[in-house]
Write a protein that holds these residues in place. Structure first.
Motif, PDB file in Angstrom:
ATOM      1  N   GLU A  19     -15.950   1.415  67.702  1.00 31.85           N
ATOM      2  CA  GLU A  19     -15.812   1.230  66.259  1.00 31.85           C
ATOM      3  C   GLU A  19     -15.542   2.593  65.621  1.00 31.85           C
ATOM      4  N   PRO A  20     -14.282   2.913  65.347  1.00 32.10           N
ATOM      5  CA  PRO A  20     -13.948   4.224  64.779  1.00 32.10           C
ATOM      6  C   PRO A  20     -14.604   4.417  63.418  1.00 32.10           C
ATOM      7  N   PRO A  21     -14.942   5.655  63.074  1.00 29.56           N
ATOM      8  CA  PRO A  21     -15.531   5.922  61.760  1.00 29.56           C
ATOM      9  C   PRO A  21     -14.515   5.678  60.646  1.00 29.56           C
ATOM     10  N   GLN A  22     -15.032   5.384  59.484  1.00 33.44           N
ATOM     11  CA  GLN A  22     -14.171   5.131  58.334  1.00 33.44           C
ATOM     12  C   GLN A  22     -13.794   6.411  57.598  1.00 33.44           C
ATOM     13  N   GLU A  23     -14.492   7.483  57.892  1.00 29.17           N
ATOM     14  CA  GLU A  23     -14.212   8.767  57.249  1.00 29.17           C
ATOM     15  C   GLU A  23     -14.093   9.847  58.321  1.00 29.17           C
ATOM     16  N   TRP A  24     -13.459  10.940  57.937  1.00 25.46           N
ATOM     17  CA  TRP A  24     -13.193  12.023  58.894  1.00 25.46           C
ATOM     18  C   TRP A  24     -13.647  13.356  58.309  1.00 25.46           C
TER      19      TRP A  24
ATOM     20  N   ALA B 239      -2.422   9.159  57.471  1.00 28.83           N
ATOM     21  CA  ALA B 239      -3.858   8.956  57.318  1.00 28.83           C
ATOM     22  C   ALA B 239      -4.174   7.616  56.678  1.00 28.83           C
ATOM     23  N   ARG B 240      -3.150   6.904  56.156  1.00 30.81           N
ATOM     24  CA  ARG B 240      -3.369   5.620  55.501  1.00 30.81           C
ATOM     25  C   ARG B 240      -3.132   4.447  56.450  1.00 30.81           C
ATOM     26  N   GLU B 241      -3.095   4.733  57.731  1.00 25.50           N
ATOM     27  CA  GLU B 241      -2.922   3.687  58.739  1.00 25.50           C
ATOM     28  C   GLU B 241      -4.023   2.646  58.603  1.00 25.50           C
ATOM     29  N   THR B 242      -3.649   1.386  58.632  1.00 21.75           N
ATOM     30  CA  THR B 242      -4.643   0.317  58.444  1.00 21.75           C
ATOM     31  C   THR B 242      -5.424   0.027  59.725  1.00 21.75           C
ATOM     32  N   ASP B 243      -4.802   0.209  60.901  1.00 29.23           N
ATOM     33  CA  ASP B 243      -5.517  -0.012  62.154  1.00 29.23           C
ATOM     34  C   ASP B 243      -6.551   1.097  62.342  1.00 29.23           C
ATOM     35  N   ALA B 244      -7.813   0.728  62.542  1.00 29.18           N
ATOM     36  CA  ALA B 244      -8.902   1.710  62.579  1.00 29.18           C
ATOM     37  C   ALA B 244      -8.737   2.701  63.723  1.00 29.18           C
TER      38      ALA B 244
END
Length: 708
Positions: free
Chosen positions: A531-536, A620-625
């Motif tokens: 589950e990739p993070p939603q923020e970087w 950076a706006r890619e929808t795939d997580a």
């Protein structure tokens, strides 16, 4: 117990010297110096192999001048080659206990690796033969061989899953687990979770074992106080005779279903073999929680079952005592009344097995393995036996000859939902549909598991990314096994970068090998369970490699705040709260920006400027997580590699770093990559990314680079 032997060593337990006029102390010193510097490893022996030789005579008697009183001790090269040749001959004819019963008088015994050795020791321990084998006495000197097993397993937990797989193929996995005490099974389980960097599972096991001990104590206390009345005993008996809760590893590890196994013993087999057969599942948080729930319930059932047995014994003793107090006439009268023809004679009920509730019968694992081999993945991966035809000739005599891959059996294993599994359906839903599977991964018949393989690749440099991932602490290594790192399979990590960096990757055999190492089917997406993070936010320590003053552009838009480094990677990409996003004067955005960048004040010299254009942030706006996360990580990794290799910004990495011909040899415990020394770029050597990674918990293997 201290293990006398280590990898990469030649150990001589006893040395006899005959000669005239030799000084004992001086001769011993000279021989120690000579043998310590000699290279006696036989040609063609695998780096992970262990060869035990019972006796070796001097192939060139009289060659060594041990009587010299002046000058240094020279090592005749002809003698050294003769010894190595004698050992190679013994290795070719050595007994292989993992395949066939080794004769007691065998001159030499060969184990392909440490896991095979442990499996053979465990098999002999199960059959009470360990004490009679000369090779165990030699390997574990000063210790009763029968008592050497547990210390040897605890000293090398990385090899335990493969050892269990060998025992399974020998048909002795259940017997081995059943002979372990609960204490030893727990100790092995915890050593596995530490070695394979599974802190969530380790915490779950600790909690489950503590709860199990408490449940056992309370059950015993209730029995001692007479809490088991007749009604309570009947209720408890009904609860433990109901259908057992399916274990989270059940569909992958049918060997753990032995009716005589205790919960700890079942868990050892289940978790140990799952680390080899479905490592991504074993590393998931859901599996840890489900394991804890299953162990709790199994421990309650075990405690109640033991207490019921004690209660039944106590009732029988009371009945016998009351019967003994009856006078002989009373006993005869009672017997006559029971046998009276007017009394109904109880008829034993027919034995009926209800297939709907009976636990699944054990599955023949060898059959499942053969079925998997028939459906094995792409033809680019060769079975070890076939690969040897193309491999160097010197390896033919010592490599394991069969390719084993495991998948769940085609036999249907029924599983039902229990309220102890998280995310399960409601009781009403379960009442309507009893076939709902518990919260664990459904096995895929097409997901072949790689245990042994050999490939030749043109992109061997992709394996260097393992060192990059360890350096960035994305995954833990042997120095920090308690750091789990990313839940993303390290093989999927390599696949992501390989597909990004080189267009030839999809056609190279390495692509198929990484697919199988990750345990994925061809139709399964990358990153299962991750589950990739939603923020970087880049860790501040990563910027230490960019110490010079750098201009960073920032922008706020679309509810996000982004900062881009001059080298082309994002320093941060975070969500803006609604108040800051609506701020007309942008003061809220600036305040958030300064707050976020405070973490980088001490480790980097960054100059913030408003972005002149927002085109750079489209990726950076890619929808795939997963793609979004990789779009954050990859530019930094590329920039870091270019700096380490002395390349200019924008220079291609693939020709220098990745496009290297190599051979990869894979076993259940090792990954060895062989490169040509002449083609090794000096830039890679200077960057230090060619070092041996060693034990990598996330890979579940020892990884080594060899240069020929």
């Amino acid at each position: 117990m201290t293990i006398q032997w280590q990898g990469g060593q030649t150990l001589v337990n006893r040395l006899r010297v005959r000669g005239r006029g030799l000084d004992r102390a001086l001769t011993q010193l000279r021989l120690a110096t000579l043998l310590g510097s000699a290279s006696l490893s036989p040609a063609g022996l695998s780096p992970s192999a262990i060869l035990c030789v019972r006796q070796l005579r001097d192939p060139l008697p009289g060659t060594l001048a041990l009587h010299r009183t002046t000058g240094g001790m020279t090592r005749p090269h002809a003698w050294e080659r003769a010894v190595a040749s004698s050992l190679a001959e013994l290795a070719r004819s050595a007994a292989r206990p993992i395949r066939d019963a080794a004769p007691a008088n065998a001159e030499a015994v060969l184990f392909a690796d440490h896991a095979e050795l442990l499996a053979c020791l465990a098999a002999d321990w199960c059959d009470s033969l360990a004490a009679s084998r000369w090779w165990w006495k030699s390997l574990f000197r000063g210790t009763d061989a029968a008592n050497a097993l547990m210390p040897a397993l605890l000293a090398a937990p990385a090899y335990v899953p493969a050892a269990l797989e060998h025992l399974s193929l020998l048909g002795k996995a259940e017997k081995f687990a059943g002979r372990l005490s609960s204490t030893d099974a727990r100790a092995l389980l915890l050593s596995l979770t530490r070695s394979f960097s599974l802190p969530q599972l380790q915490a779950a096991l600790d909690k489950a074992f503590d709860d199990a001990d408490d449940a056992s104590y309370h059950t015993d206390a209730g029995l001692a106080q007479g809490a088991f009345t007749q009604r309570g005993t009947e209720a408890a008996r009904a609860s433990v005779t109901a259908q057992p809760t399916p274990a989270p590893w059940q569909q992958y590890v049918p060997e753990s279903l032995g009716p005589r196994l205790k919960p700890e013993q079942q868990a050892l087999l289940g978790i140990g073999l799952l680390l080899l057969r479905a490592p991504s599942l074993a590393r998931s948080g859901a599996f840890a929680r489900n394991t804890q729930s299953w162990l709790r319930q199994a421990a309650r059932d075990e405690a109640e079952r033991a207490s019921l047995a004690q209660a039944s014994n106590a009732q029988d003793a009371t009945h016998r005592s009351a019967t003994n107090k009856m006078s002989p006439p009373e006993i005869l009268a009672a017997s006559s009344e029971e046998a009276s023809p007017s009394s109904p004679v109880p008829v034993p009920p027919s034995v009926v097995i209800d297939e709907a509730i009976a636990p699944p019968s054990p599955v023949n694992v060898e059959t499942a393995l053969r079925a998997t081999e028939k459906r094995a993945g792409p033809a680019t991966i060769e079975a070890a036996g076939e690969a040897h035809q193309n491999a160097p000739a010197e390896n033919d005599t010592i490599m394991v000859a069969s390719s084993r891959s495991t998948e769940p059996s085609s036999q249907e294993v029924e599983s039902r939902t229990d309220e102890h599994y998280e995310s399960g359906p409601t009781p009403e839903a379960k009442a309507n549909d009893e076939s709902v599977a518990p919260d664990f991964e459904t096995p895929r018949a097409s997901a072949a598991r790689v245990y042994e393989a050999y490939i030749e690749t043109e992109l061997g440099g992709i394996f260097y990314l393992i060192n990059v991932a360890l350096f960035l602490e994305l995954y833990g290594d042997f120095t920090m096994p308690q750091e789990p790192g990313l839940s993303l399979s390290i093989w999927d990590f390599l696949t992501l970068f390989g597909a990004e960096l080189d267009e030839k990757f999809d056609r190279d055999p390495l692509s198929a090998l990484l697919l199988q190492l990750a345990g994925r089917a061809e139709d399964e997406a990358l990153g299962q369970g991750f589950e990739p993070p939603q923020e970087w936010r880049i860790p501040p320590r990563w910027l230490a490699s960019f110490p010079e003053r750098a201009a960073c552009e920032w922008e706020a838009g679309g509810g996000r705040l982004r900062v881009r480094h001059a080298e082309g990677f994002l320093v941060l990409d975070v969500s803006l709260d609604d108040d800051a996003a609506r701020a007309v004067d942008a003061e809220g955005v600036r305040a958030r920006l300064l707050h976020e960048m405070e973490a980088y004040r001490d480790g980097a010299d960054l100059e913030l400027r408003p972005a002149a254009s927002s085109e750079w942030s489209q990726a950076a706006r890619e929808t795939d997580a997963l793609k979004r996360w990789f779009g954050w990580l990859a530019p930094f990794v590329f920039a870091r590699l270019r700096r380490a290799l002395g390349l200019a910004n924008g220079d291609a990495l693939a020709p220098l770093l990745f496009e290297h011909a190599a051979r990869a040899s894979v076993t259940a415990t090792h990954l060895d990559i062989y490169f040509g020394l002449a083609s090794l770029p000096v830039e890679i050597r200077l960057a230090g990314i060619d070092r041996d990674p060693g034990w990598v918990p996330a890979a579940g293997r020892y990884i080594a680079f060899h240069y020929e």
